[in-house]
Design an enzyme around this catalytic site. Structure first.
Site, mmCIF file in Angstrom:
data_model
loop_
_atom_site.group_PDB
_atom_site.id
_atom_site.type_symbol
_atom_site.label_atom_id
_atom_site.label_comp_id
_atom_site.label_asym_id
_atom_site.label_seq_id
_atom_site.Cartn_x
_atom_site.Cartn_y
_atom_site.Cartn_z
ATOM 1 N N TYR A 168 1.009 -1.076 0.040
ATOM 2 C CA TYR A 168 0.151 -0.090 -0.158
ATOM 3 C C TYR A 168 1.019 1.287 -0.067
ATOM 4 O O TYR A 168 1.988 1.261 0.787
ATOM 5 C CB TYR A 168 -0.797 0.183 1.348
ATOM 6 C CG TYR A 168 -2.177 -0.726 1.225
ATOM 7 C CD1 TYR A 168 -3.189 -0.190 0.221
ATOM 8 C CD2 TYR A 168 -2.600 -1.345 2.118
ATOM 9 C CE1 TYR A 168 -4.120 -0.711 0.148
ATOM 10 C CE2 TYR A 168 -3.726 -2.122 2.073
ATOM 11 C CZ TYR A 168 -4.767 -1.816 1.021
ATOM 12 O OH TYR A 168 -5.801 -2.216 1.058
ATOM 13 N N HIS B 257 -13.938 4.476 2.840
ATOM 14 C CA HIS B 257 -12.898 3.583 2.811
ATOM 15 C C HIS B 257 -13.207 2.085 3.247
ATOM 16 O O HIS B 257 -12.376 1.159 3.346
ATOM 17 C CB HIS B 257 -11.558 4.076 3.692
ATOM 18 C CG HIS B 257 -10.721 5.175 3.202
ATOM 19 N ND1 HIS B 257 -11.361 6.235 3.136
ATOM 20 C CD2 HIS B 257 -9.786 5.351 2.165
ATOM 21 C CE1 HIS B 257 -10.606 7.257 2.530
ATOM 22 N NE2 HIS B 257 -9.610 6.573 1.646
ATOM 23 N N ARG C 296 0.071 12.440 -1.239
ATOM 24 C CA ARG C 296 0.280 11.029 -1.601
ATOM 25 C C ARG C 296 0.096 10.648 -2.894
ATOM 26 O O ARG C 296 -0.732 11.387 -3.541
ATOM 27 C CB ARG C 296 -0.293 10.018 -0.358
ATOM 28 C CG ARG C 296 -1.756 9.833 -0.851
ATOM 29 C CD ARG C 296 -2.478 8.931 0.307
ATOM 30 N NE ARG C 296 -2.061 7.631 0.031
ATOM 31 C CZ ARG C 296 -2.733 6.823 -0.704
ATOM 32 N NH1 ARG C 296 -3.993 7.317 -1.226
ATOM 33 N NH2 ARG C 296 -2.739 5.574 -0.922
ATOM 34 N N ASN D 145 -1.453 7.416 -5.361
ATOM 35 C CA ASN D 145 -2.342 6.117 -5.407
ATOM 36 C C ASN D 145 -2.269 5.716 -7.066
ATOM 37 O O ASN D 145 -2.215 6.426 -7.762
ATOM 38 C CB ASN D 145 -3.731 6.631 -5.031
ATOM 39 C CG ASN D 145 -4.523 5.340 -4.864
ATOM 40 O OD1 ASN D 145 -3.727 4.024 -4.363
ATOM 41 N ND2 ASN D 145 -5.953 5.312 -5.041
ATOM 42 N N GLU E 261 -2.983 8.632 -9.570
ATOM 43 C CA GLU E 261 -3.379 9.809 -8.806
ATOM 44 C C GLU E 261 -2.652 10.581 -7.979
ATOM 45 O O GLU E 261 -2.074 9.812 -6.855
ATOM 46 C CB GLU E 261 -4.638 9.041 -7.958
ATOM 47 C CG GLU E 261 -5.872 9.301 -8.621
ATOM 48 C CD GLU E 261 -6.944 8.728 -7.491
ATOM 49 O OE1 GLU E 261 -6.782 8.642 -6.238
ATOM 50 O OE2 GLU E 261 -8.082 8.408 -8.069
ATOM 51 N N TYR F 230 -9.741 -6.297 -5.505
ATOM 52 C CA TYR F 230 -10.149 -4.998 -5.246
ATOM 53 C C TYR F 230 -10.169 -4.009 -6.012
ATOM 54 O O TYR F 230 -11.104 -3.177 -6.373
ATOM 55 C CB TYR F 230 -9.813 -4.769 -3.840
ATOM 56 C CG TYR F 230 -9.866 -3.287 -3.450
ATOM 57 C CD1 TYR F 230 -11.041 -2.871 -3.026
ATOM 58 C CD2 TYR F 230 -8.738 -2.367 -3.695
ATOM 59 C CE1 TYR F 230 -11.215 -1.542 -2.866
ATOM 60 C CE2 TYR F 230 -8.977 -1.235 -3.184
ATOM 61 C CZ TYR F 230 -10.250 -0.643 -2.933
ATOM 62 O OH TYR F 230 -10.591 0.846 -2.719
ATOM 63 N N LYS F 231 -9.006 -3.955 -6.562
ATOM 64 C CA LYS F 231 -8.578 -3.147 -7.446
ATOM 65 C C LYS F 231 -9.547 -3.068 -8.831
ATOM 66 O O LYS F 231 -9.331 -2.027 -9.857
ATOM 67 C CB LYS F 231 -7.019 -2.876 -8.064
ATOM 68 C CG LYS F 231 -6.329 -2.059 -6.768
ATOM 69 C CD LYS F 231 -4.922 -2.348 -6.982
ATOM 70 C CE LYS F 231 -3.830 -1.388 -6.196
ATOM 71 N NZ LYS F 231 -4.008 0.074 -6.493
HETATM 72 C C1 HEM Z 1 -9.951 12.743 2.809
HETATM 73 C C2 HEM Z 1 -9.968 12.428 1.594
HETATM 74 C C3 HEM Z 1 -9.980 11.010 0.962
HETATM 75 C C4 HEM Z 1 -11.060 10.644 0.225
HETATM 76 C C5 HEM Z 1 -12.157 11.426 -0.437
HETATM 77 C C6 HEM Z 1 -10.483 9.297 -0.187
HETATM 78 C C7 HEM Z 1 -11.003 8.324 -1.001
HETATM 79 C C8 HEM Z 1 -11.007 7.086 -1.689
HETATM 80 C C9 HEM Z 1 -11.628 6.326 -2.204
HETATM 81 C C10 HEM Z 1 -13.148 6.859 -2.901
HETATM 82 C C11 HEM Z 1 -10.947 5.149 -2.218
HETATM 83 C C12 HEM Z 1 -11.738 3.737 -3.172
HETATM 84 C C13 HEM Z 1 -12.862 3.021 -2.007
HETATM 85 C C14 HEM Z 1 -13.680 2.098 -2.705
HETATM 86 O O1 HEM Z 1 -13.101 0.975 -2.828
HETATM 87 O O2 HEM Z 1 -14.524 2.309 -2.955
HETATM 88 C C15 HEM Z 1 -10.121 5.252 -1.532
HETATM 89 C C16 HEM Z 1 -8.919 4.117 -1.597
HETATM 90 C C17 HEM Z 1 -7.894 4.224 -0.749
HETATM 91 N N1 HEM Z 1 -7.471 5.253 0.091
HETATM 92 FE FE1 HEM Z 1 -8.528 7.041 0.366
HETATM 93 N N2 HEM Z 1 -9.253 8.764 0.457
HETATM 94 C C18 HEM Z 1 -8.728 9.827 1.187
HETATM 95 C C19 HEM Z 1 -7.847 9.868 1.948
HETATM 96 C C20 HEM Z 1 -6.917 8.991 1.910
HETATM 97 C C21 HEM Z 1 -5.613 9.009 2.740
HETATM 98 C C22 HEM Z 1 -5.217 10.270 3.633
HETATM 99 C C23 HEM Z 1 -4.849 7.986 2.576
HETATM 100 C C24 HEM Z 1 -3.841 7.432 2.956
HETATM 101 C C25 HEM Z 1 -2.933 7.874 3.884
HETATM 102 C C26 HEM Z 1 -5.958 7.168 1.790
HETATM 103 C C27 HEM Z 1 -5.423 5.769 1.280
HETATM 104 C C28 HEM Z 1 -6.452 4.942 0.678
HETATM 105 C C29 HEM Z 1 -5.890 3.800 0.056
HETATM 106 C C30 HEM Z 1 -4.600 3.040 0.426
HETATM 107 C C31 HEM Z 1 -6.834 3.053 -0.719
HETATM 108 C C32 HEM Z 1 -6.871 1.742 -1.468
HETATM 109 C C33 HEM Z 1 -6.543 2.268 -2.638
HETATM 110 C C34 HEM Z 1 -5.751 1.228 -3.774
HETATM 111 O O3 HEM Z 1 -4.812 0.444 -3.268
HETATM 112 O O4 HEM Z 1 -6.195 0.965 -4.771
HETATM 113 N N3 HEM Z 1 -7.017 7.775 1.536
HETATM 114 N N4 HEM Z 1 -9.967 6.607 -1.077
#
Ligand code: HEM
Length: 318
Positions: free
Chosen positions: A21, A171, A203, A205, A244, A295-296
């Site tokens: 991650y 999340h 960060r 993604n 992203e 998941y992805k």
């Molecule tokens: C506050 C604003 C944030 C929003 C609106 C947001 C939104 C999202 C969304 C929509 C997803 C996909 C969820 C799904 O599977 O339906 C996601 C995944 C994820 N988010 Fe966030 N996020 C935010 C902040 C963060 C922060 C600060 C971190 C980490 C430090 C983080 C770490 C992750 C990780 C690791 C995933 C999985 C993504 C992958 O591996 O493909 N997010 N987030």
């Protein structure tokens, strides 16, 4: 489908060759989030088309967000003019503003703070000049709630689907596996609570996309089956590394967290332009756990993508 042509502007995501991650958060050194790429005109054209054809999917807001939308509009206008003075200009005569986008040859005349002077809500209006997605997470009860957003490049995300959800609810589908048993959702929420105005964080993604710019739950019936057309022969052209660059700003007046996304695409075939990128991507894609690929949403075309990269890697050795 457009792709990044200036590789120096492409936020390549991998620094090591194994999958993990990418939670690494860094303080932003250049706090200005405006980025004009060589693809700017194409990006804006497509973004506006999506906003116009599916307005409710792409933009959502609660009525009480109007003031914070104006606050964000002001920040984006000031950043654009500051970073790209030849491309953007603004004249402010009290609340009477004239914002000019010289790349698109557009002039916006409006009264700051008066929604009746603009054709869309403030964030939807100003967001149409920049290729980013913008999401306002409102701070309440030690959590953050999505109360306004303009999202065109979604990955498993849409303003319509996620409006009103808390940070934790958004999340919930993420398989946050932790070997140490630490509750990552809570830990990240704590981090978000600590962000101060004027000190944004960033960060990265990443995901893979099969010939597609956005995937959200509303259109899964279309992009879901399309993922199966990928073969080891066409993966180089069809499959894109989707990156992203995420930025988190605490807005000083409304206290909201503004989440800004800069999404860029690179077809797998272009990885060969930077050997190190090719090697790292090949190595990471081989290492993705099955549950994570599911998941992805990349499980249907990940093996073909790895096969494509393998064929090139082996061809290079001969
Ligand atoms: C506050 C604003 C944030 C929003 C609106 C947001 C939104 C999202 C969304 C929509 C997803 C996909 C969820 C799904 O599977 O339906 C996601 C995944 C994820 N988010 Fe966030 N996020 C935010 C902040 C963060 C922060 C600060 C971190 C980490 C430090 C983080 C770490 C992750 C990780 C690791 C995933 C999985 C993504 C992958 O591996 O493909 N997010 N987030």
């Amino acid at each position: 489908m457009f792709k990044s042509t200036n590789l120096d502007q492409f936020p390549f995501p991998f620094t090591e060759g194994s999958y993990r991650y990418s939670n690494d958060l860094k303080k932003l050194t250049d706090i200005n989030c405006i980025e004009i790429t060589p693809e700017y005109k194409d990006q804006i054209k497509r973004k506006r088309e999506m906003l116009d054809t599916e307005p409710d999917v792409r933009f959502q807001s609660f009525p009480h967000t109007m003031e914070m939308q104006w606050e964000i509009l002001e920040m984006l206008v000031d950043m654009a003019v500051d970073k790209y003075p030849n491309d953007f200009s603004v004249q402010k005569d009290g609340d009477n503003w004239v914002f000019e986008n010289h790349i698109l040859n557009e002039k916006e005349t409006f009264v700051f703070g008066d929604e009746s002077s603009i054709p869309h809500e403030p964030l939807d209006f100003i967001g149409r000049h920049f290729h980013n997605d913008f999401i306002c997470m409102v701070h309440r009860d030690d959590n953050f709630f999505l109360e306004c957003g303009q999202v065109a490049y979604a990955a498993l995300f849409s303003a319509h689907w996620n409006v009103g959800m808390s940070y934790d609810e958004i999340h919930a589908p993420v398989p946050f596996v932790s070997r140490t048993g630490v509750d990552l959702i809570a830990r990240i929420r704590k981090f978000l609570l600590s962000i101060n105005p004027g000190e944004p964080w960033t960060r990265i993604n990443w995901n893979l996309m099969a010939d597609r710019w956005d995937v959200n739950y509303e259109t899964m019936d279309i992009w879901g089956p399309e993922r199966y057309k990928v073969t080891p022969e066409n993966a180089g052209e069809l499959v894109h590394l989707r990156v992203e660059e995420q930025k988190f700003y605490r807005m000083p007046r409304s206290n909201t967290i503004l989440f800004v996304l800069n999404t860029q695409f690179l077809p797998l075939e272009d990885l060969q332009k930077r050997q190190e990128w090719f090697d790292l991507t090949y190595s990471v894609l081989q290492d993705i756990p099955e549950a994570m690929a599911e998941y992805k949403g990349i499980a249907p075309f990940l093996p073909q993508s790895v096969e494509y990269l393998k064929n090139i890697a082996e061809g290079a050795k001969q």
